[in-house]
Enzyme design. Sequence first.
Site, PDB file in Angstrom:
ATOM      1  N   TYR A  23     -44.634  10.236  70.135  1.00 30.02           N
ATOM      2  CA  TYR A  23     -45.088  10.920  71.654  1.00 30.02           C
ATOM      3  C   TYR A  23     -45.925  10.252  72.228  1.00 30.02           C
ATOM      4  O   TYR A  23     -47.036   9.576  71.741  1.00 30.02           O
ATOM      5  CB  TYR A  23     -45.873  12.468  71.187  1.00 30.02           C
ATOM      6  N   HIS A  43     -39.144  12.099  60.812  1.00 32.39           N
ATOM      7  CA  HIS A  43     -38.828  12.864  61.930  1.00 32.39           C
ATOM      8  C   HIS A  43     -37.484  13.122  62.479  1.00 32.39           C
ATOM      9  O   HIS A  43     -36.996  13.861  63.105  1.00 32.39           O
ATOM     10  CB  HIS A  43     -39.678  11.914  63.387  1.00 32.39           C
ATOM     11  N   SER A  87     -40.683  24.191  69.812  1.00 32.33           N
ATOM     12  CA  SER A  87     -40.252  24.803  70.913  1.00 32.33           C
ATOM     13  C   SER A  87     -40.101  26.251  70.870  1.00 32.33           C
ATOM     14  O   SER A  87     -38.692  26.878  71.448  1.00 32.33           O
ATOM     15  CB  SER A  87     -38.977  23.968  71.355  1.00 32.33           C
ATOM     16  N   PRO A  88     -41.134  26.974  70.551  1.00 32.34           N
ATOM     17  CA  PRO A  88     -40.802  28.536  70.221  1.00 32.34           C
ATOM     18  C   PRO A  88     -40.682  29.465  71.410  1.00 32.34           C
ATOM     19  O   PRO A  88     -40.252  30.424  71.372  1.00 32.34           O
ATOM     20  CB  PRO A  88     -42.051  29.016  69.419  1.00 32.34           C
ATOM     21  N   PHE A  96     -38.735  28.101  79.112  1.00 33.56           N
ATOM     22  CA  PHE A  96     -37.899  29.302  79.822  1.00 33.56           C
ATOM     23  C   PHE A  96     -38.295  30.735  79.359  1.00 33.56           C
ATOM     24  O   PHE A  96     -38.373  31.557  80.028  1.00 33.56           O
ATOM     25  CB  PHE A  96     -36.585  29.208  79.024  1.00 33.56           C
TER      26      PHE A  96
END
Length: 336
Positions: A55, A126, A205-206, A211
């Site tokens: 990151y 990862h 990404s829950p 979205f």
Amino acid sequence: MQQRTIGTFTVSAIGLGCMNLSHAYGTPPSAEQGERVLLEAVQAGVTLFDTAALYGFGGNETLVGRVLKPHRNNLMLCSKGGLAGVTGDDGVVRRAIDGRPEALRRNLEDSLRRLQTDVIDLYYLHRWDKKVPVEDSVGALADFVRAGKIRAIGLSEVSAATIRKAHAVHPVTAVQTEYSLWTRNPEIAVLDACKELGITFVAFSPVARGFLCDAVPDVAAFDAKDIRKSMPRFDPANYAENLKLLPGYRELAREAGCTPAQLALAWLLHKRDDIVPIPGTTSVSHLRENLGAGDVRLSPDLLQRLEPHINQRTVHGNRYSLQSRGEVDTEEFPGD
């Protein structure tokens, strides 16, 4: 805040994924804004913080290490190796998957330095480097545990079969994979494998990369560096179809007395008590909103209507591009 367990650690039921503060969704916020988000999370009772060598090519670990150092003893600090930035002969830094023990050792030492700590509580592979037996990579991580440089081992984006191979070498404490209403791949086999082996599942990404917050702008306006530009679900044609899911989803959130983002997180918290979501954000107000999901109670009737509304059959497009799908080891539904 609700608490859950990851191995021997007790953590907040909702953690913080720190990637957004340095990486992935266009131009990242300023270091000052990143610091505000991190400190607000600490004040709000978040005790699980998730970063990675990739990151910001180390920039996120540097930020997290600097800001959280005064609070280090009260937090569970998680990072990842095996996928990091590598400087080429042309001087350009590019992402590279490398699961060789020597590469993992180098990644770990770099992470320890950037995080300003002597030990990382949970250290993930990862990505499984498919050129290297997973047993060799996990064997290296086991050496790091014995050396006192990490406390627990995690895996990211792997299949149930790979989890079992790794767990036979050294106990795996956590598995991290994308999981939300619109990405159900862990339900194929990974969630069952984790339950059987006593492994906590960490859901990244829950809120479906924005979205399910009902907050994604026009996909045509994405920044050139926004990773969603390469994701099929955000392709304009697919996205136009996916937008049709939102009116019904908003209505379910209103019925539950919560925001769309809170509904997505509450769904995960209701699924099982061994799931810990780690939403990311660059906004203090969104952070507070996300953490409020812990107070949302969903009725069995609402859950029975929610799950058929957004799932792998109703969403258009794969979660990853063909190239990215080749880099992960997760199971896929027929037709994916």
